[in-house]
Design a protein around this motif. Structure first.
Motif, PDB file in Angstrom:
ATOM      1  N   ILE A 174      -8.912 -55.984  23.172  1.00 49.50           N
ATOM      2  CA  ILE A 174      -8.377 -57.342  23.142  1.00 49.50           C
ATOM      3  C   ILE A 174      -8.929 -58.020  21.899  1.00 49.50           C
ATOM      4  O   ILE A 174     -10.137 -57.989  21.683  1.00 49.50           O
ATOM      5  N   PRO A 175      -8.093 -58.626  21.073  1.00 51.26           N
ATOM      6  CA  PRO A 175      -8.609 -59.253  19.858  1.00 51.26           C
ATOM      7  C   PRO A 175      -9.661 -60.310  20.189  1.00 51.26           C
ATOM      8  O   PRO A 175      -9.602 -60.957  21.234  1.00 51.26           O
ATOM      9  N   LYS A 176     -10.613 -60.460  19.280  1.00 52.32           N
ATOM     10  CA  LYS A 176     -11.730 -61.371  19.513  1.00 52.32           C
ATOM     11  C   LYS A 176     -11.262 -62.812  19.682  1.00 52.32           C
ATOM     12  O   LYS A 176     -11.839 -63.570  20.447  1.00 52.32           O
ATOM     13  N   THR A 177     -10.211 -63.183  18.964  1.00 51.93           N
ATOM     14  CA  THR A 177      -9.773 -64.576  19.010  1.00 51.93           C
ATOM     15  C   THR A 177      -8.861 -64.865  20.194  1.00 51.93           C
ATOM     16  O   THR A 177      -8.506 -66.006  20.429  1.00 51.93           O
ATOM     17  N   ALA A 178      -8.454 -63.844  20.934  1.00 48.73           N
ATOM     18  CA  ALA A 178      -7.405 -64.053  21.938  1.00 48.73           C
ATOM     19  C   ALA A 178      -7.940 -64.761  23.171  1.00 48.73           C
ATOM     20  O   ALA A 178      -9.130 -64.747  23.464  1.00 48.73           O
ATOM     21  N   SER A 179      -7.014 -65.360  23.887  1.00 48.06           N
ATOM     22  CA  SER A 179      -7.298 -65.910  25.198  1.00 48.06           C
ATOM     23  C   SER A 179      -7.122 -64.746  26.179  1.00 48.06           C
ATOM     24  O   SER A 179      -6.020 -64.389  26.535  1.00 48.06           O
ATOM     25  N   GLN A 180      -8.267 -64.150  26.571  1.00 47.46           N
ATOM     26  CA  GLN A 180      -8.213 -62.828  27.216  1.00 47.46           C
ATOM     27  C   GLN A 180      -7.287 -62.750  28.432  1.00 47.46           C
ATOM     28  O   GLN A 180      -6.486 -61.838  28.550  1.00 47.46           O
ATOM     29  N   VAL A 216      -4.730 -64.652  29.423  1.00 48.86           N
ATOM     30  CA  VAL A 216      -3.304 -64.740  29.136  1.00 48.86           C
ATOM     31  C   VAL A 216      -2.838 -63.472  28.435  1.00 48.86           C
ATOM     32  O   VAL A 216      -1.780 -62.919  28.751  1.00 48.86           O
ATOM     33  N   ALA A 251      -1.116 -66.323  23.206  1.00 47.55           N
ATOM     34  CA  ALA A 251      -2.390 -65.779  23.662  1.00 47.55           C
ATOM     35  C   ALA A 251      -3.311 -65.339  22.536  1.00 47.55           C
ATOM     36  O   ALA A 251      -4.523 -65.421  22.662  1.00 47.55           O
ATOM     37  N   GLY A 269      -3.699 -66.251  19.175  1.00 52.23           N
ATOM     38  CA  GLY A 269      -4.264 -67.109  18.139  1.00 52.23           C
ATOM     39  C   GLY A 269      -3.738 -66.797  16.753  1.00 52.23           C
ATOM     40  O   GLY A 269      -4.110 -67.453  15.792  1.00 52.23           O
TER      41      GLY A 269
END
Lengths: 67, 218, 280
Positions: C51-57, C59, C104, C106
């Motif tokens: 999961i990308p670091k910036t994402a809203s995990q 969602v 989700a 970013g």
């Protein structure tokens, strides 16, 4: 998330889905009930199977929430 | 008994006098989705946006502290429960009230961003939402005046509701549910918060789905 | 049930492959083999995923599950012959999925895809007018009643032709490489799903294959009627090829043009419905 948790989830949901499918066809469970439960279980099963596939390439552990 | 061939079989009904909250296949499905989105809004952290600095290869990441999201998280959860109410209620007046509540919480979610442009969008949406309450409550008033009841349960399948009232109900919900277009404007200038902003779209679309059902049923 | 879900997913992915092949042939290219989309999906499943670091995990992951759940539910709806209105609801909820996928991560590209998805909310309206017209004609929205109606009165395609056009437009606006697919246009990389890679991309591919199959199946069931499985599959294939012809021959519209065309169609059908309701 450790690999064997994902494996466990995949196996349990997969078995449940197959049981539901058989039960739906044999009229043990009503078809709408089997359908609703399948809708809930299908994403769980598919996501866990997908994660297992991808775990092959990265030393067994699935970096799920780790990053 | 409520078995119209529009929204599937009845699953459950709770008679409170003539106000009967009920689950049909349709509303139960919608309610399940609302619950999922309430959970997402309650427990998820917002995304951190990346901005690119033009002319170079640098970028920066917006940092969001937990405290900044408290208000919008609260409002998103409130919005989720208002949507749940709108989906499950068996009474047209309650439906209009929940629709207005969704509108108010939508304004709050956007307004909490604290950016000049975002506040402007929230203000404009607020005016539209306020104007839309007139046809919304007007529709409920007309329905009560012509049929003597506001219960969807009683009105179902009777065809007693005048077309004008239905049109006004749809118009009102359109006003309340137009939020995504304004929020889209706010998003272009990058207000953050995926789970909360998502709730705005979600609540508006569910209001539309519910009003479609009500208009077809009554 | 799971066998239907898996079969429909593969059928949908195969349809995507055929879609690409037909487009390529019309444009004078050899094109990929028709099972390319299936290989694609399996390939994505085997890629490293996180999961990308910036994402809203929440969602980021939930939308993948929800998109599978929505189209599984739509398939189950067709199997149990429930309400068409519910299918409309699920289709509208798919808009939330598109939006959620975009928000989700970013990433600005995904976000622009999401905003385009909001702006093109008009693409849902043709389906609503189609549902309304069907209700006006058959007096019911349950799929079993619609089938019964067609068994007596012949296919709805003739009686409710504008509704069929509207649903066709809806399917066209959801198909890849179509004139209305502004949400995944190449000027914003891949649009709303730019940041979903690996497993997430593979599963979403599968869900979208399911979506294509379900929408085309709905079209056949609602407008042509119960004609048996082999003929239904043939009708789906023909429908898909006509869609590919449209996609190959039209450029992608600009976002505003896309919304304008969809809104105008809805308006025309709404006028037809009002005409039917008042004069007929």
């Amino acid at each position: 998330m450790k690999r064997h948790y994902v494996q466990l989830i995949a196996i349990i949901s997969g078995i449940l889905l197959i049981v539901l499918s058989v039960a739906g066809h044999q009229d043990i469970v009503q078809v709408p009930v089997a359908a609703v439960l399948s809708i809930v279980l299908a994403p769980v099963f598919l996501i866990s199977v997908g994660l297992l596939f991808s775990a092959e390439v990265i030393d067994g552990d699935i970096p799920f929430m780790g990053y | 008994m409520f078995d119209l061939n529009i929204e599937g079989a009845e699953l459950f009904a709770l008679p409170f006098g003539d106000i009967v909250p009920y689950f049909s296949v349709y509303s139960a499905t919608l309610a399940a989705f609302v619950l999922i989105f309430i959970l997402i809004a309650a427990f998820d952290r917002p995304e951190r946006q990346l901005n690119i600095i033009f002319g170079g290869d640098a970028f920066y990441e917006k940092e969001i502290k937990e405290g900044d999201t408290r208000f919008s998280r609260f409002m998103a959860i409130a919005c989720g429960f208002a949507t749940l109410g709108a989906v499950l209620t068996g009474d047209i007046f309650n439906f209009t009230l929940f629709a207005v509540l969704v509108g108010i919480t939508n304004i709050a979610i956007v307004a909490s961003a604290g950016n000049h442009h975002v506040l402007n969008a929230a203000f404009q949406y607020g005016i539209v939402a306020m104007i839309a309450t007139v046809p919304l409550f007007g529709a409920a008033a007309i329905i009560l005046a012509t049929t003597g009841t506001l219960s969807i349960w009683t009105l179902a399948g009777m065809g007693a509701v005048p077309l004008l009232a239905k049109a006004m109900l749809i118009l009102g919900v359109m006003g309340e549910g137009i939020a995504p277009l304004y929020i889209g404007k706010a998003e272009i200038i990058r207000a953050q918060g995926a789970p909360f902003v998502l709730m705005i779209h979600f609540s508006s679309l569910l209001l539309f789905l519910r009003v479609t059902e009500i208009v077809l049923v009554i | 049930m799971i066998e239907y879900i898996i079969a429909a997913m593969f059928a949908g992915l195969l349809l995507h492959g055929i879609h690409r092949k037909v487009i390529a042939r019309i444009q004078g290219r050899p094109g990929p083999p028709i099972w390319q989309e299936i290989l694609h999906t399996l390939k994505f499943l085997g890629k490293e995923s996180w999961i990308p670091k910036t994402a809203s995990q929440g969602v980021y992951v939930a939308v993948v599950g929800i998109s599978i759940a929505i189209w599984t539910a739509a398939l189950m709806l067709l199997i149990t012959q429930e309400s068409l209105l519910l299918l409309f609801a699920l289709y509208v909820l798919h808009k939330i999925v598109e939006h959620g996928i975009g928000l989700a991560s970013g990433s600005p590209y995904a976000k622009f895809g999401a905003i385009r998805s909001v702006v093109s909310a008009a693409s849902e309206l043709p389906l609503l007018s189609s549902v309304a017209l069907i209700y006006l004609i058959t007096g019911s929205l349950m799929l079993r009643d619609i089938e019964a109606y067609q068994a007596i009165n012949g296919p709805l395609l003739i009686v409710a032709f504008p509704a069929a056009v509207a649903l066709y437009l809806v399917i066209l606006s959801k198909i890849h490489y179509g004139p209305f697919s502004i949400v995944e246009a190449k000027e914003i990389v891949s649009g709303y799903w730019t940041e979903h890679f690996g497993v997430w991309r593979g599963l979403m591919n599968a869900a979208f294959g399911l979506k294509t199959f379900v929408l085309l199946y709905t079209f056949v069931v609602v407008f042509i009627g119960p004609i048996g499985l082999p003929l239904t599959l043939l009708a789906i294939l023909i429908l898909m090829i006509t869609l590919s012809f449209v996609c190959a021959a039209t450029p992608m519209l600009s976002p505003y043009d896309s919304v304008t065309v969809q809104t105008l169609t809805t308006g025309l059908i709404a006028i037809y419905i009002i005409y039917l309701g008042v004069f007929a």
